[in-house]
Each structure stands twice: as C-alpha cells, then as structure tokens.
Design an enzyme around this catalytic site. Structure first.
Site: not given
Ligand code: UD1
Length: 422
Positions: A22-23, A118, A123, A309, A401
């Site tokens: 999915k991701n 969320c 996030r 996850d 989802r």
């Molecule tokens: C992706 C995955 C999700 C998984 C996560 C971590 C998808 C669609 N989703 O989510 O299933 O749980 O990776 O492996 O691929 N953060 C910030 N600022 C930002 C972006 C992130 O502070 O701009 C923080 C987030 O709140 C979190 C951490 O960074 O605490 C990691 O998040 P991130 O790796 O970006 O997760 P996603 O890409 O949202």
C-alpha cells in the site's frame, strides 16, 4: 459500518498470498504527474486508500484505469488541468500530500490542502515543505492550504538535510528533485523498501538517482521523464501481520512472496520469541516452536529497525507471552490506542508515555472491541483469533484502507472469521 466477527482458539495452517505494498503504491501513483506518458503499476493492492489516491489524481486531470480487478493501475497525465488538491480528499488520507512535489516540479505551481489531524499523533508535514523550499519553492500557507510556486516555473537542485528520518518527506523530495534543474542531495534520507521501490520506478521513467537504500540519495534532475511499467514491491507490513497469525494461534503458515530482507528486524524478534521463520522458494514459512511464546522487548525505529506499523500486531502476540515485554514507540506519539481494547480482552498492559509494558497472560478472552486505526484494527483481529470465544471488531473501515480480503486470506488457513455488514 461493517464489523468483523472472529471465533478464536484454532491453529492456522495453509498459505497466504501477500499483496503489493500500500505505502509503495501510494507514492508510486503520484509519479504519474511527472510525465505526459503512461505509467502502469502492476501488483497493486486492492484497497480503499488506493481508490482515494485514484480519486485525487483524477481530480487533478489524470486518467487512472483500474484493470485486472484492481491489480493493474494504468495512469496517464498528459496534462494536469487542476492544480488544487482539495481538502475533501486530502483529509481522508495523509499520503495525498505526495502530489505536491510532482505538480510543483512539472508545472511550477500547486495548491494542496494541509492534511488534518490523525489518530496516531500530530504528524505535521513541515519536513516536506522545508525540502521543497530548499529547492526554491515559495510557499504560502493560508485557508488550510499550501500555495506553492517555483520561481521561473522550475525547482532547482539543493542539498536537503532532514533533521530526522521521514518516509513521506523523502518521497516528496525525490519526486520533486527528479525534474528539478541541477543536482539534489538528500541527507538523512529514509531507507525503507518503499523508497527503494520509488527510485526503481523513477529510474525506469528516466530519472537519474543514486544511493537509494542508504542515508544519502543524489538526484540529477532531468528535463523530462517518460512512461514506464513497474511492479509494486511486496507489502512488508501485510507480510509481517500474517507472519504473526500462526505465531499467535499456533500452526504453520507460508506467506507467499515474503522475503526476509523486507522484515529483517521483525523476524529477529519473532525468533527471539520462539517463532521459527524459514525462507522457502516461494516465500516465508512461519511456525510456532513448542510451548508458549517468550516475552521480548521491542523498539520501533526507521528501517531497517522494527517498523512502527507492526507494533500493534506485535503487542497482540506479546499479550499471551511468558513474561513481561516492553514496547517502545519512537516514531509516533500516541500510537498505543489498541492497548485499552486489548485490555478489554483480558490483556495486562500498562502504557506510560512512549512505552507499554505487557505482562503475558495464559489466554485472552473474546470481547466487543473497536478499531482506532489501520494497524490497531488488524491487531485486534489477531488477538481475537487467539482468544477464547467471540470477538467482534467494529469500525473496520480502517482495516479496509490497508488489508485486502482479510477474511478470505485468514479463512483459507482455517481461521473462523466473517464480516458482518452493518
Ligand atoms: C509513512 C507510512 C506510515 C508509517 C510511517 C513510518 C505511508 C503512506 N505511510 O508515513 O504507514 O507508519 O511512514 O514508517 O507511507 N514528521 C514530522 N514532519 C514531517 C513529516 C514527518 O514531524 O514533515 C514526523 C511524524 O510525525 C513522525 C515521524 O516524523 O513522528 C516519521 O513520520 P514519516 O516517516 O514521515 O511517516 P509518513 O511518511 O507520514
């Protein structure tokens, strides 16, 4: 709203085919916005998140056809005729923010709604925005939307150093940098298999990228990208989830298409807990060795560490382990919402900040429980399969989802599980 009824107690035996990730698919789909030529994804999972991304891309003017029952996505964005990703779609799914980089890179402007709150923490998307700003984007945040422009109509290469690892920000930056003018270096980049898969796809489209799977990725921007056909990588989270099914219930299950390199740290923890994992020619075979599962400590980390996850599903396993386990969640705050539901089933869990202490009990008992997010919902199904009596998991739209045909896949291995339409 549908719910899932599980009658626990039996061992599981059989094979489970693992779908495309999915991701990965959610980050590969926006790559269509980078080219006028067709991009086709094979091995796509059949999930509501993929349908949401389809709707979003269509709202921007992309043609997206779902073929072979949804396993093939054929996309074409010969032009983008709407550059605004509307709140009504973005609020359903955070991955929507991934259309920002490609639209900006191709046409020099984009407007994307900020994703809302969320269930698993704040996030934010600040790292996505900082990376694009470093590439010259001018951003204006108003009315809940990011209004982005590239001066002169084109982003330019830059050195982007992420303060901490973010999968999504690395993906957005990669998508944008592949069409930027000049060289971009991403430092402290995410190393997840989904990132590697995205780079493989972009390379097929003509992008010049090096270093995927390491902390430093270098992208030499090109003037245009072309079409490609790309198979989506196996879903390591679905894989890990189904590896846990025989671990929790007993028995032996082969996960078809499974690869150890996708789930290294997780498989090591299973081994420590007394679960055998062996590679076969067709996938990974998982069986519970004799006796009760042993308690293990788990800390979630960016890849190649233990994935956040799989934390909820691992907790379901540890609820009946011998001894006390500590799970530490380092990626997301507030990602233990499954704990109170597991407690309703007789689990002994104490959550304190980013830690959860789980003291194993002999048996869980079936109960009505509620899914709070995607991974939490499947952890409750796993717990229900191991519990005495009946468990009804409500709010399973979360499940849909991220998991296709859960009832069929587990049912084929002997699980007593059915969907109740509501
Ligand atoms: C992706 C995955 C999700 C998984 C996560 C971590 C998808 C669609 N989703 O989510 O299933 O749980 O990776 O492996 O691929 N953060 C910030 N600022 C930002 C972006 C992130 O502070 O701009 C923080 C987030 O709140 C979190 C951490 O960074 O605490 C990691 O998040 P991130 O790796 O970006 O997760 P996603 O890409 O949202």
């Amino acid at each position: 709203m549908d719910s899932i009824l599980v009658r626990g107690g039996g061992e599981l035996r059989g094979t489970i085919p693992i779908a495309g990730a999915k991701n990965a698919c959610l980050t590969l789909m926006p790559a269509t916005l980078l080219t006028e030529e067709p991009l086709t994804l094979t091995n796509a999972p059949r999930l509501s998140d993929i349908r949401t991304m389809t709707q979003l891309l269509q709202s921007l003017g992309a043609e997206v056809a779902s073929l072979q029952g949804g396993k093939v996505l054929s996309m074409s964005s010969w032009r983008i005729d709407n550059h605004t990703a509307d709140y009504d779609i973005v609020r359903k799914m955070r991955a929507s923010i991934l259309v920002l980089g490609p639209m900006l890179a191709r046409d020099g402007h984009a407007v994307v709604s900020l994703p809302g709150g969320c269930a698993i923490g704040a996030r934010p998307v600040d790292l996505h925005l900082k990376a694009l700003e470093a590439m010259g984007a001018e951003l204006d945040l108003r009315d809940g939307y990011v209004h982005a422009r590239a001066p002169g109509g084109r982003l330019r290469g830059a050195v982007v150093e992420f303060p901490f690892v973010s999968v999504g920000a690395t993906e957005n930056a990669l998508l944008a940098a592949s069409l930027a003018k000049g060289t971009t270096v991403l430092k402290n980049a995410a190393r997840e298999p989904e990132i590697v898969d995205l780079v493989h796809c972009l390379r097929r489209m003509g992008a010049q990228i090096e270093g995927e799977g390491t902390e430093t990725i270098t992208i030499q921007g090109v003037d245009r990208l072309g079409g490609a056909t790309h198979p989506v990588v196996t879903d390591r989270i679905e894989l890990g989830t189904y590896m846990l099914a025989p671990a929790i219930c007993g028995g032996e299950v082969e996960c078809l298409g499974g690869r150890l390199d996708l789930v290294g740290a997780f498989a090591e923890k299973l081994d420590e807990a007394g679960i055998s994992v062996t590679e076969t020619e067709t996938g990974l075979k998982v069986a519970r060795k004799n006796g009760r599962v042993k308690a293990v400590n788990v800390t979630t980390e960016p890849f190649p560490g233990f994935p956040t996850d799989l934390q909820a599903q691992m907790m379901a396993l540890l609820c009946t382990a011998e001894g006390t386990s500590v799970l530490e969640e380092k990626i997301f705050e507030n990602r233990f919402m499954h704990a109170p539901e597991l407690i309703r089933m007789g689990a002994r869990i104490d959550v304190h900040g980013g830690h959860a202490t789980v003291t194993g009990v002999e048996k869980l008992r079936g109960a009505p429980v509620m899914a709070t997010d995607l991974r939490a919902s499947v952890s409750l199904i796993l717990a229900g399969l191991a519990a005495e009596g009946e468990t009804v998991v409500s709010r399973v739209y979360h499940l849909d989802r991220g998991y296709e045909h859960v009832e069929e896949k587990l049912g084929a291995c002997g699980a007593q599980i059915e969907r109740i339409a509501g």
